[in-house]
Design a protein around this motif. Structure first.
Motif, PDB file in Angstrom:
ATOM      1  N   ALA A  71       1.256  -1.626  -4.942  1.00  0.00           N
ATOM      2  CA  ALA A  71       2.535  -1.221  -5.534  1.00  0.00           C
ATOM      3  C   ALA A  71       2.752   0.280  -5.355  1.00  0.00           C
ATOM      4  O   ALA A  71       3.860   0.714  -5.007  1.00  0.00           O
ATOM      5  N   LYS A  72       1.710   1.077  -5.569  1.00  0.00           N
ATOM      6  CA  LYS A  72       1.817   2.528  -5.399  1.00  0.00           C
ATOM      7  C   LYS A  72       2.042   2.863  -3.922  1.00  0.00           C
ATOM      8  O   LYS A  72       2.848   3.733  -3.593  1.00  0.00           O
ATOM      9  N   GLN A  73       1.347   2.171  -3.043  1.00  0.00           N
ATOM     10  CA  GLN A  73       1.540   2.392  -1.606  1.00  0.00           C
ATOM     11  C   GLN A  73       2.979   2.096  -1.209  1.00  0.00           C
ATOM     12  O   GLN A  73       3.597   2.865  -0.471  1.00  0.00           O
ATOM     13  N   TYR A  74       3.518   0.997  -1.701  1.00  0.00           N
ATOM     14  CA  TYR A  74       4.894   0.625  -1.395  1.00  0.00           C
ATOM     15  C   TYR A  74       5.870   1.691  -1.888  1.00  0.00           C
ATOM     16  O   TYR A  74       6.811   2.067  -1.179  1.00  0.00           O
ATOM     17  N   ALA A  75       5.641   2.212  -3.101  1.00  0.00           N
ATOM     18  CA  ALA A  75       6.509   3.263  -3.644  1.00  0.00           C
ATOM     19  C   ALA A  75       6.423   4.527  -2.784  1.00  0.00           C
ATOM     20  O   ALA A  75       7.441   5.182  -2.527  1.00  0.00           O
ATOM     21  N   LEU A  76       5.227   4.880  -2.332  1.00  0.00           N
ATOM     22  CA  LEU A  76       5.060   6.056  -1.470  1.00  0.00           C
ATOM     23  C   LEU A  76       5.760   5.863  -0.122  1.00  0.00           C
ATOM     24  O   LEU A  76       6.376   6.792   0.402  1.00  0.00           O
ATOM     25  N   ILE A  77       5.659   4.679   0.413  1.00  0.00           N
ATOM     26  CA  ILE A  77       6.326   4.387   1.689  1.00  0.00           C
ATOM     27  C   ILE A  77       7.840   4.482   1.531  1.00  0.00           C
ATOM     28  O   ILE A  77       8.527   5.066   2.377  1.00  0.00           O
ATOM     29  N   ARG A  78       8.374   3.946   0.438  1.00  0.00           N
ATOM     30  CA  ARG A  78       9.815   4.043   0.184  1.00  0.00           C
ATOM     31  C   ARG A  78      10.245   5.498   0.041  1.00  0.00           C
ATOM     32  O   ARG A  78      11.272   5.912   0.576  1.00  0.00           O
ATOM     33  N   ALA A  79       9.453   6.288  -0.693  1.00  0.00           N
ATOM     34  CA  ALA A  79       9.760   7.711  -0.864  1.00  0.00           C
ATOM     35  C   ALA A  79       9.700   8.433   0.475  1.00  0.00           C
ATOM     36  O   ALA A  79      10.568   9.255   0.792  1.00  0.00           O
ATOM     37  N   ALA A  80       8.694   8.129   1.268  1.00  0.00           N
ATOM     38  CA  ALA A  80       8.556   8.754   2.591  1.00  0.00           C
ATOM     39  C   ALA A  80       9.746   8.400   3.480  1.00  0.00           C
ATOM     40  O   ALA A  80      10.272   9.259   4.199  1.00  0.00           O
ATOM     41  N   ASP A  81      10.177   7.148   3.431  1.00  0.00           N
ATOM     42  CA  ASP A  81      11.353   6.736   4.209  1.00  0.00           C
ATOM     43  C   ASP A  81      12.571   7.567   3.831  1.00  0.00           C
ATOM     44  O   ASP A  81      13.346   8.001   4.690  1.00  0.00           O
ATOM     45  N   GLU A  82      12.765   7.794   2.533  1.00  0.00           N
ATOM     46  CA  GLU A  82      13.894   8.618   2.075  1.00  0.00           C
ATOM     47  C   GLU A  82      13.751  10.052   2.568  1.00  0.00           C
ATOM     48  O   GLU A  82      14.716  10.659   3.017  1.00  0.00           O
ATOM     49  N   TYR A  83      12.548  10.604   2.463  1.00  0.00           N
ATOM     50  CA  TYR A  83      12.317  11.976   2.929  1.00  0.00           C
ATOM     51  C   TYR A  83      12.614  12.081   4.425  1.00  0.00           C
ATOM     52  O   TYR A  83      13.283  13.020   4.871  1.00  0.00           O
ATOM     53  N   LEU A  84      12.136  11.118   5.201  1.00  0.00           N
ATOM     54  CA  LEU A  84      12.366  11.138   6.646  1.00  0.00           C
ATOM     55  C   LEU A  84      13.854  11.046   6.966  1.00  0.00           C
ATOM     56  O   LEU A  84      14.353  11.753   7.844  1.00  0.00           O
TER      57      LEU A  84
END
Length: 118
Positions: A71-84
């Protein structure tokens, strides 16, 4: 400040110092988008790195890095996608974890390529 918040702030400060010593160029820390957060965004040579910092006072229930669950990994990936998306960055990326055990002394472990985005 609550104890767990103090522990988290301590861990993030130590992680920033550690990553700088390892040659990382720190871009920002505590980057937020809505309810998502990335502890540290840095460059390691030509790679943009999204870093999650986990600090624990004991490893009785597992090492700190083990608390970065799916769940934390998924949240980090979503945040990274937004940053990118917002930054327009199009190069190599990586997800690292800085695991900090803060008992009598401080043990810091860097886990590069800790997980992958889908």
């Amino acid at each position: 400040m609550a104890t767990h918040l103090e522990q988290g702030a301590f861990g993030e400060k130590r992680a920033l110092e550690f990553l700088k010593e390892m040659g990382y160029e720190i871009i920002t820390s505590n980057w937020r988008f809505k309810n998502l957060e990335i502890d540290i965004i840095a460059k390691d040579n030509d790679t943009l790195v999204f870093v999650e910092v986990k600090t624990r006072k004991s490893n009785d229930y597992g090492d700190p890095f083990e608390f970065v669950d799916r769940a934390k990994q998924y949240a980090l990936i979503r945040a990274a996608d937004e940053y990118l998306f917002l930054s327009g960055y199009e190069g190599e990326i990586r997800f690292d974890i800085v695991s900090i055990l803060h008992k009598d002394s401080v043990e810091i472990e860097l886990i590069k390529d800790a997980f992958w985005s889908n």
